[in-house]
Enzyme design. Structure first.
Site, PDB file in Angstrom:
ATOM      1  N   ALA A  33      60.531  -0.858  20.867  1.00 23.99           N
ATOM      2  CA  ALA A  33      59.753   0.405  21.319  1.00 23.99           C
ATOM      3  C   ALA A  33      58.689  -0.072  22.638  1.00 23.99           C
ATOM      4  O   ALA A  33      58.247  -1.174  22.608  1.00 23.99           O
ATOM      5  CB  ALA A  33      59.454   1.303  20.342  1.00 23.99           C
ATOM      6  N   ASP A  34      58.295   1.566  23.340  1.00 23.11           N
ATOM      7  CA  ASP A  34      57.493   0.647  24.565  1.00 23.11           C
ATOM      8  C   ASP A  34      55.852   1.242  23.843  1.00 23.11           C
ATOM      9  O   ASP A  34      54.808   0.712  23.913  1.00 23.11           O
ATOM     10  CB  ASP A  34      57.312   1.513  26.326  1.00 23.11           C
ATOM     11  CG  ASP A  34      58.457   1.054  26.625  1.00 23.11           C
ATOM     12  OD1 ASP A  34      58.266  -0.183  26.715  1.00 23.11           O
ATOM     13  OD2 ASP A  34      59.781   0.824  26.277  1.00 23.11           O
ATOM     14  N   ARG A  35      56.445   2.393  23.513  1.00 22.93           N
ATOM     15  CA  ARG A  35      54.983   2.501  22.135  1.00 22.93           C
ATOM     16  C   ARG A  35      55.503   3.939  21.174  1.00 22.93           C
ATOM     17  O   ARG A  35      56.249   4.589  21.134  1.00 22.93           O
ATOM     18  CB  ARG A  35      54.299   3.421  23.403  1.00 22.93           C
ATOM     19  CG  ARG A  35      52.406   4.128  22.575  1.00 22.93           C
ATOM     20  CD  ARG A  35      52.083   5.379  23.652  1.00 22.93           C
ATOM     21  NE  ARG A  35      51.402   3.986  24.818  1.00 22.93           N
ATOM     22  CZ  ARG A  35      50.642   4.680  25.601  1.00 22.93           C
ATOM     23  NH1 ARG A  35      50.516   6.342  25.696  1.00 22.93           N
ATOM     24  NH2 ARG A  35      50.517   4.042  26.496  1.00 22.93           N
TER      25      ARG A  35
END
Length: 266
Positions: free
Chosen positions: A125-127
């Site tokens: 996940a990036d965010r």
């Protein structure tokens, strides 16, 4: 930060492997029968080349392999920038983990063919928004939809610092659009008839002048996510809702500021 990141990644791997062993058909069967297949599909690159070492989603795969549970890993090509074929595939080969590369468009057929032997799809996940909506490399959302249709668990592996409690949902996440040429061209070393690698070359793969839409990420709704694997455990939805607040009860503000959550293209 190096020591902390590797330690967190190994903890993520251990928690994820344990959850898969206990909460999936393949995991439970494999624990009882050594002949049972347990396979995992991952997307993009989340290993040592994307972190300080070991990795998040790829760390889960490594932990499963070290525990003697994983029989095979699948990695998607991750078009258009090919992080899966260039990086994840390299790490799997380097670690001598039995693995197969598939194009993004093959995922549905792969899940249909492998059935319950695919224990889970594990991505990074990036965010992660406060409600559990997750921004990750483009193509993640489609894998989550396919996982739900085929009855495969869909897991997000990320340290707590990736969870952005200030962002209420995925609708508030701005998605980067990357250069058009990433879709219309490929770059790589030339291969001779003997298999030797030579200087790299850029090759056009699309009609000159065609318009291109190239978002770097997509947002997977929390409804399609079965669990978020963190360094302190796997968070599951309660009454259909993720509650991440308890994760930060013992984290000081200074620690959280030193590990910012950001989105950037790779």
């Amino acid at each position: 930060m190096l020591i902390d990141d590797v330690s967190d990644n190994k903890a993520i791997g251990a928690h994820g492997a344990k959850w898969i062993a206990e909460h999936t058909v393949a995991g439970q069967s494999k624990s009882k029968d050594a002949a049972q297949e347990l396979k995992v599909l991952t997307h993009c690159n989340t290993g040592s080349l994307a972190t300080a070492g070991y990795g998040t989603a790829l760390g889960v795969i490594r932990s499963l392999r070290e525990a003697g549970l994983l029989t095979h890993a699948f990695c998607s090509e991750t078009r258009p920038y090919n992080q899966g074929s260039r990086l994840t595939a390299y790490e799997l080969v380097h670690d001598q983990i039995p693995a197969t590369l598939v194009t993004d468009s093959m995922a549905a057929s792969l899940l249909a063919r492998e059935g319950s032997d695919i224990a889970a799809i594990v991505v990074g996940a990036d965010r992660v928004a406060a409600n559990g909506d997750t921004a990750n490399k483009i193509g993640t959302y489609s894998l989550a939809v396919l996982a739900r249709h085929h009855g495969v668990k869909f897991l997000v592996a990320a340290p707590r610092t990736t969870i952005d409690m200030a962002t209420p949902s995925g609708k508030a996440i701005v998605i980067e659009e990357r250069a058009q040429h990433e879709v219309t061209r490929i770059n790589g070393p030339q291969i001779s008839s003997t298999g030797d690698l030579h200087e790299s070359a850029t090759i056009s793969t699309a009609a000159i002048g065609i318009g291109v839409w190239n978002p770097a990420f997509d947002v997977t709704p929390a409804d399609l996510i079965d669990g978020v694997i963190t360094e302190v455990g796997v968070i599951e939805k309660q009454n259909g809702v993720f509650d991440f607040k308890p994760l930060f009860a013992n984290i000081t503000e200074d620690h959280r500021e030193s590990h910012p959550s950001t989105i950037g293209g790779m």
